[in-house]
Enzyme design. Sequence first.
Site, PDB file in Angstrom:
ATOM      1  N   ASP A 120       0.866  -1.171   0.000  1.00  0.00           N
ATOM      2  CA  ASP A 120       0.000   0.000   0.000  1.00  0.00           C
ATOM      3  C   ASP A 120       0.911   1.232   0.000  1.00  0.00           C
ATOM      4  OD1 ASP A 120      -1.632   2.128   0.716  1.00  0.00           O
ATOM      5  OD2 ASP A 120      -2.844   0.936   2.114  1.00  0.00           O
ATOM      6  N   HIS A 121       0.909   1.941  -1.111  1.00  0.00           N
ATOM      7  CA  HIS A 121       1.868   3.044  -1.258  1.00  0.00           C
ATOM      8  C   HIS A 121       1.537   4.236  -0.365  1.00  0.00           C
ATOM      9  CE1 HIS A 121       5.278   4.920  -2.859  1.00  0.00           C
ATOM     10  NE2 HIS A 121       5.105   4.725  -4.148  1.00  0.00           N
ATOM     11  N   ARG A 122       0.377   4.201   0.304  1.00  0.00           N
ATOM     12  CA  ARG A 122       0.100   5.266   1.282  1.00  0.00           C
ATOM     13  C   ARG A 122       0.924   5.031   2.540  1.00  0.00           C
ATOM     14  NH1 ARG A 122      -6.148   4.310   1.994  1.00  0.00           N
ATOM     15  NH2 ARG A 122      -5.186   2.278   2.292  1.00  0.00           N
TER      16      ARG A 122
END
Length: 270
Positions: A242-244
């Site tokens: 999850d690139h967040r």
Amino acid sequence: MKDDVQAYVKSQLQQAQQGGSVGTGSGIPGVKLPDFSQFGEIEKEAMSRMMSATATNMQRSWLNVPHVTQFEDADITDMEAFRKAQKAAGEKKGVKMTPLPFMLKACATALAELPQFNVSLDMDKKEVIRKKYIHIGIAVDTPHGLMVPVIRNVDQKGLWELAAESAELAQKARDKQLKPAEMQGACFTITSLGGIGGTAFTPIVNTPEVAILGVSKAAMKPVWDGKAFQPRLMLPLSLSYDHRAVNGADAARFTSCLSRLLSDLRELLL
Ligand code: COA
């Protein structure tokens, strides 16, 4: 105007009925199905509860999580020699040592080394929830669908214990005997298609976890050692995240860490 509201409600209801819709207000148009019988013979079957739940979860993760997948090959030549050497011991214990327990142990160590992977995000409260435990889910392919039992406190268990527990949970999954509590609380998931085949894939993060490791089939490859090509057994790893929650540099650190640990198991002792 009243007419506008009615027209809007009607269009939203229609969209929801078309199937495949993401949900009202999402702005994503539904998928309109043609009548397939006009093209040839078809048969209709109601989705099982599990298939329907899996579809909803996959869609939820795919739409909510900005996914990126990082690839890496780990040299498991020595690991495989060690694993095969355990065959007789395994027969005595009644436990089969597959590559999966090694993946579990390496991931637990990598999660401890890079704790930014052992989090969940609360986007409403703008909070990062850090976990002080290491529970890992394993995706199990069963005749009735995909199930993900969870092995608790992987960091505190040895390879034999992990081999026995993963085999037991996988069997329970196939027999539909898993209790809800046995499928909850994972920090991270491993999905291994290595027993089947493939060179790489992009697994979907099991949100609210923030990363998942896909394992493909190990293959002998020529690896340059600086002087000559050497035949080495290489294991393809695919880490979706999850690139967040995680940045690309940390993802490359995570897969490098896994590769290092699996290439030389002594690293797991450090
Ligand atoms: N590369 C090469 N061979 C591998 C391997 C890999 N990465 N991983 C496993 N194998 C081998 C094993 O060593 C074993 O071979 P052997 O009998 O000669 O020793 C064989 O493949 C079968 O292993 P398997 O029964 O799959 O055991 P496992 O511990 O590796 O995996 C599960 C257990 C539960 C993960 C597995 O059975 C499973 O269900 N995988 C599918 C998961 C899935 O569907 N994921 C998709 C989710 S979207």
